[in-house]
Design a protein around this motif. Sequence first.
Motif, short mmCIF file in Angstrom:
data_model
loop_
_atom_site.label_atom_id
_atom_site.label_comp_id
_atom_site.label_asym_id
_atom_site.label_seq_id
_atom_site.Cartn_x
_atom_site.Cartn_y
_atom_site.Cartn_z
N ASN A 82 7.41 3.19 5.33
CA ASN A 82 6.56 3.43 6.49
C ASN A 82 5.21 3.99 6.02
O ASN A 82 5.11 4.56 4.93
CB ASN A 82 7.21 4.44 7.44
CG ASN A 82 8.35 3.83 8.23
OD1 ASN A 82 8.13 3.17 9.25
ND2 ASN A 82 9.57 4.04 7.77
N GLU A 83 4.20 3.85 6.85
CA GLU A 83 2.87 4.34 6.48
C GLU A 83 2.86 5.85 6.34
O GLU A 83 2.15 6.40 5.50
CB GLU A 83 1.83 3.89 7.51
CG GLU A 83 1.57 2.39 7.49
CD GLU A 83 0.44 2.00 8.42
OE1 GLU A 83 -0.18 2.91 9.01
OE2 GLU A 83 0.18 0.80 8.56
N SER A 84 3.62 6.55 7.18
CA SER A 84 3.68 8.01 7.14
C SER A 84 4.95 8.46 7.84
O SER A 84 5.63 7.67 8.52
CB SER A 84 2.45 8.62 7.85
OG SER A 84 2.51 8.36 9.24
N GLY A 99 2.69 4.75 1.01
CA GLY A 99 3.35 5.22 2.22
C GLY A 99 4.48 6.17 1.86
O GLY A 99 4.50 6.74 0.77
N ASN A 149 4.46 8.06 11.55
CA ASN A 149 4.60 6.66 11.93
C ASN A 149 6.06 6.26 12.04
O ASN A 149 6.48 5.57 12.97
CB ASN A 149 3.87 5.77 10.92
CG ASN A 149 4.01 4.30 11.22
OD1 ASN A 149 4.88 3.62 10.66
ND2 ASN A 149 3.16 3.78 12.07
N LYS A 187 0.83 -1.19 0.00
CA LYS A 187 0.00 0.00 0.00
C LYS A 187 0.87 1.25 0.00
O LYS A 187 2.09 1.18 0.14
CB LYS A 187 -0.94 0.01 1.20
CG LYS A 187 -0.25 -0.07 2.55
CD LYS A 187 -1.28 -0.10 3.67
CE LYS A 187 -0.61 -0.18 5.04
NZ LYS A 187 -1.63 -0.17 6.14
#
Length: 256
Positions: free
Chosen positions: A209-211, A153, A214, A151
């Motif tokens: 990383n997701e953000s 990120g 994060n 996904k």
Amino acid sequence: MMCSLPSFLSRGKLATTAASACRVPAVCAQMQAMYATGPRQEDKTFYEFRTYTIKPAMMSDFLKLTKENIHLRTAHSELIGYWTLEYGGLNKVFHIWKYDNFAQRAAVRAKLSQDRDWLDKYLLKVLPMMDKQDNEVTYLVPWCKLQKPEKEGVYEMVSFQFKPGGPAVWGQAFRAAISTHVNTGYTKLVGVFNTEYGLLNQVHVLWWNESADNRAAGRHIAHEDARVVAAVRESSRFLENQKNLLMLPTQFSPMK
């Protein structure tokens, strides 16, 4: 077949023992491995890192033109990912291209030079937008496989410049440091790349990383983990310097 001895083994106390040992192929191979700089690079697949510095006022136009025409380039070879730099450098884009071997890359470059669509619709228009181009040839380290996040990120590229000597000197400690970060679970390892053409004794580690928040929260947790602290301390003994980049995938990047 007998193997040749290192020059310093051909004389002195070790000469007789070494000469006898090298008459046995298995022992000979083991002795040669003692003086290797690291695991042999068996896979011919390599990854070209390209970094472009774009004129500040032209970044939007550059990305728009690239988005509209990137298919002309990916028709010739595989694009792994394409990012803009958010932190660690301004007005830069970074992209990774995969090649099966150097012959394939040479053939791709030759075809691109004859591709009128690529030249007229993209290259001739985009060159005036750029201030600088850099590239490196890298291999995935033998103990790492390229992982593509599932996904969207943010990506962090951490570049380590180690002391001379190669993986035989710093490889084990460095791998242990990377493994401890992976085991914390706060970040996802995408790939670890060792530079072949560019600065030697340099390794690039690409994380997902997701953000950015994060990533920051995970780093705080990792720095309080005694296992991470110990592994990083050991690896840092061989370190000359390091640099971190936070990168955002473009709309047309295969890696999101």
